[in-house]
Design a protein around this motif. Sequence first.
Motif, mmCIF file in Angstrom:
data_model
loop_
_atom_site.group_PDB
_atom_site.id
_atom_site.type_symbol
_atom_site.label_atom_id
_atom_site.label_comp_id
_atom_site.label_asym_id
_atom_site.label_seq_id
_atom_site.Cartn_x
_atom_site.Cartn_y
_atom_site.Cartn_z
ATOM 1 N N SER A 63 89.331 2.595 53.178
ATOM 2 C CA SER A 63 90.677 2.112 53.491
ATOM 3 C C SER A 63 91.370 3.027 54.496
ATOM 4 O O SER A 63 92.057 2.563 55.414
ATOM 5 C CB SER A 63 91.499 2.015 52.209
ATOM 6 N N ASN A 66 89.846 2.444 57.914
ATOM 7 C CA ASN A 66 90.234 1.115 58.411
ATOM 8 C C ASN A 66 91.673 1.110 58.916
ATOM 9 O O ASN A 66 91.978 0.508 59.956
ATOM 10 C CB ASN A 66 90.050 0.073 57.309
ATOM 11 N N ASN A 67 92.563 1.798 58.207
ATOM 12 C CA ASN A 67 93.961 1.866 58.642
ATOM 13 C C ASN A 67 94.091 2.593 59.976
ATOM 14 O O ASN A 67 94.868 2.191 60.849
ATOM 15 C CB ASN A 67 94.811 2.559 57.580
ATOM 16 N N THR A 71 95.245 0.869 63.633
ATOM 17 C CA THR A 71 96.357 1.456 64.381
ATOM 18 C C THR A 71 95.953 1.857 65.795
ATOM 19 O O THR A 71 96.722 1.694 66.747
ATOM 20 C CB THR A 71 96.893 2.694 63.631
#
Length: 437
Positions: A63, A66-67, A71
């Motif tokens: 996670s 992925n964030n 971005t």
Amino acid sequence: MNKLKNNEEGYALVTVLLIFTIFMVLLLSFTGQSFSSMKQNQVVEKKSQAVALAEMGVSYFQSLINNIYVTKKNNEVKLAIEDYMGDNPGLSDAHYKEEAIKIMKSAILNDLNEKKKVVDNTAGISDSFIVPVNDETGGTFQIDMEPLPAGTPIDAVYIPFKITGNEDGKTAILKGTMKLDITVTPASSSSSSIITITEKVFPTLNELTAPTITNNACKNPGSILESCTDILVDTRSVETKGNNKGALLPYGLIDGNNNGENKKSVFSTVPLFISGNGNHMKSVDFLSTSTGNMTYGSNIKHVENLTLKSMGSITFEQHFEPKASTVYAMGSLIANMKFYLYNGSFVYVNGDARITGSHTPIIDNSIMCVRGDLSTPGTISPANGGQLIVLGSINNIKTPYTESQFLDLCGKTVTRNFNPPTIDWGDNISREVEYIH
């Protein structure tokens, strides 16, 4: 009778004691097994909790990456890739793909390092960080960045990792790789993402092409004719004088004085010899695609807007004094007498240069560039904005210029369009995980 009764009572006592002993042994055995089972259950439970923490760490790490990816992909990563392609146009799509992978992975790892500082203040100096999960039991998972295995293909962003779950002294380790796919689509002619590139390149004179001459009198005329604006010299001349009359010369010949000639162009595909004076010429071009020599046998003084370009070498046997003129020699340049540059003249020598005159002024924003070495017994005096730029040495003393500096100062500015490929990333970060212990 009494004796028999006493014996019976003794046997009964022994039997009771035996039964009590058996029951005590069984009780102790069951109690031990119960405690052992409880202890094993606690160990298994702690191990299971450690595994669960490690699995939680994998999901957390996925996670997190992925964030960061979401971005970065349409902001700094996209701009960095576009800047790279703009600065390095014309390379293969495979090369751009590799560079895009490096840029994206670097952006992710740099941001991960910042995340580590937030989660674990001591982790900014290492490749791992610990994330606390359960304050009561001290449960944590530790994320370690692993090196990329040798032989990993450069076809996606790969981030190897190791997650260690810790629960009350028990650990569980999961190893794996986060993967981000990338697709490179070759540019199409209808693409709207064309980039205009302006850059400096070393001159080559590959743009020189022979003119089409329809008037045969302007082909190999032996001199500059008034009736010819464009002249083509594509064969070697024949000696017309002396004992060697009729012999084939090693060059094409432009004979006679050319004083005051205006708006003429001589193009040669063979070595060229210009024998006469060319004083006070204006807007006259001498161009040659021959790798042989272009030689001026007499004075060229007080000329303006003269253009001399040779794929070979250039030799000035007499004085050369141009104003606002341009000289390109892809070979060497030799000046045997005066060599004066005035009024923004530009001279580029791709090889070595030798100037034998005692004094060489380079003035009024004129520039002389020598990519090789320069030798001269006299002095060269740049003044009033004049510059002498030599990449090699001057009289065997190395100059301070680097090749990039020389290119920036002396290179030719060109503008061209570049149609870059399209970089597309996968929708999500995928993962492959292996349970270690």
